[in-house]
Design a protein around this motif. Sequence first.
Motif, short mmCIF file in Angstrom:
data_model
loop_
_atom_site.label_atom_id
_atom_site.label_comp_id
_atom_site.label_asym_id
_atom_site.label_seq_id
_atom_site.Cartn_x
_atom_site.Cartn_y
_atom_site.Cartn_z
N THR A 52 -3.99 3.94 8.33
CA THR A 52 -3.85 2.64 7.69
C THR A 52 -2.51 2.04 8.05
O THR A 52 -1.45 2.62 7.74
CB THR A 52 -3.98 2.75 6.17
OG1 THR A 52 -5.26 3.28 5.83
CG2 THR A 52 -3.82 1.38 5.52
N GLU A 110 -3.29 -5.47 6.39
CA GLU A 110 -3.62 -4.04 6.29
C GLU A 110 -4.87 -3.78 7.10
O GLU A 110 -5.87 -4.50 7.00
CB GLU A 110 -3.83 -3.64 4.84
CG GLU A 110 -4.07 -2.16 4.62
CD GLU A 110 -4.13 -1.80 3.14
OE1 GLU A 110 -4.72 -0.75 2.81
OE2 GLU A 110 -3.60 -2.58 2.32
N LYS A 116 -0.01 -1.05 7.52
CA LYS A 116 0.24 -2.08 6.51
C LYS A 116 1.55 -2.77 6.83
O LYS A 116 2.55 -2.11 7.14
CB LYS A 116 0.28 -1.44 5.12
CG LYS A 116 0.29 -2.41 3.96
CD LYS A 116 0.20 -1.64 2.64
CE LYS A 116 0.14 -2.58 1.44
NZ LYS A 116 0.04 -1.83 0.16
#
Length: 440
Positions: free
Chosen positions: A265, A258, A267
Amino acid sequence: MTELDTGEQPQRETGRRAHADRRSFMRKVFFASGATAVATMGGAGAWAALADDTTTADASASASPSAAPSGAPGGGAGGPGNQTITEDFFGLTTDGKRIDDLYSIHSTKVATAPVIAAAEAFLAGLTDDQRTSTQFTVHSTEWRLWSNVDGYSRQGVSLADLTDEQKALGTALLKSALSADGLETTEKIRQINQAAGEAIGNTDAFNEDAYYWTVMGTPSATEPWGFQFDGHHLVINYFVLGDQVVMSPCFWGSEPTEMEIDGTTVKVCHEEVEASLAFINSLSSAQQKTAIASDTKSSESMKAGAFSDNAVQAYEGLRCNTLNAAQRTKLLAIAGAFVDRAKADAAKVRMAEIGQHLDDTYVTWAGGIADDSAFYVRVQSPVVWIEVDCQAPGPLAGAYDSTQGTPTQLHVHSIIRTPNGNDYGRELLRQHYLTSPHHN
């Protein structure tokens, strides 16, 4: 894409020559190590089929088709010090003996025509030199020369060597073989590799273009062929025979898993982590006691990573014939996290195969079971081998302010394989050459 400076070209050519020398050496080592595969495929007449374009096989090698492989379990790191193949392919087993009659050539109704067309377009888009460096025979040991390590010397053509148009053709090939989730996962792994490399100031080793294409055989609707996409934390092996697909071994990983990139973000590899934790927490206390071998997690636990095609690992942990319906669904969700990265039709066939052997599936666990715990899990049956391994911080630890030592969900290695001889579609390939009239 920015073209490389011409000053780098001599270095690249030297690297290619070194790769070719290494490839030639590895093939010779492979054939000198024994004739097990050839004897199994039908004796002297199979040498021509197995031998690679630049390799002369020694048919006088001692054949022992029923011999157990000599390789030991391990090799999860696939590190630079473990880059040799010194034995014929045998496949993953529990005791050094393969189970027969698990795989057969039959119609699966998987639509492979789009993959064939995309592979043909990709090869056509390469220059003659690139195509020569990229295309191997379907029997080539190149299938087995993959690694998840960043510094490994790979064959084929790298994304860095491709124009934007050629890259697009490669992406189209991945898109034809993978689901939307599978394609997104590959892109995110590369994206994080680039961003993490920038964060530690080492994009020479860690970047989004250090991933290599190889094609084995010639794309065909009737003859066996396949491709490999190989780089740091990302390896996809994809074998095709008619409408049958074998997508293994596939390695998926990331460090970190992540990362904040351009305000977003990103991930990756969370599906297998979350599915594994959901399963272990669905078990009763008694079942957990059987499944969990250790409450602690070592830095490196993977048994069948790179260069471990012949790993021997006995079943351990909880046999899944004791699971209730809800628990079975959660177990299958672990497999689904991997299998669903293929196109839906291929994934459906693979999940059905896994489901048929659910009662003979074992799960073993090490580490914690909390949402943020580092852990290792292995799901093992006659037809599937899955490992999810939370690793200690590695070379990219500085990208997420971590230090060496304690395993974390921010560094994950995971793999799916097809044991008992069908990684890389090898068992289907063997059967094809035994049963096809034009090969007899």
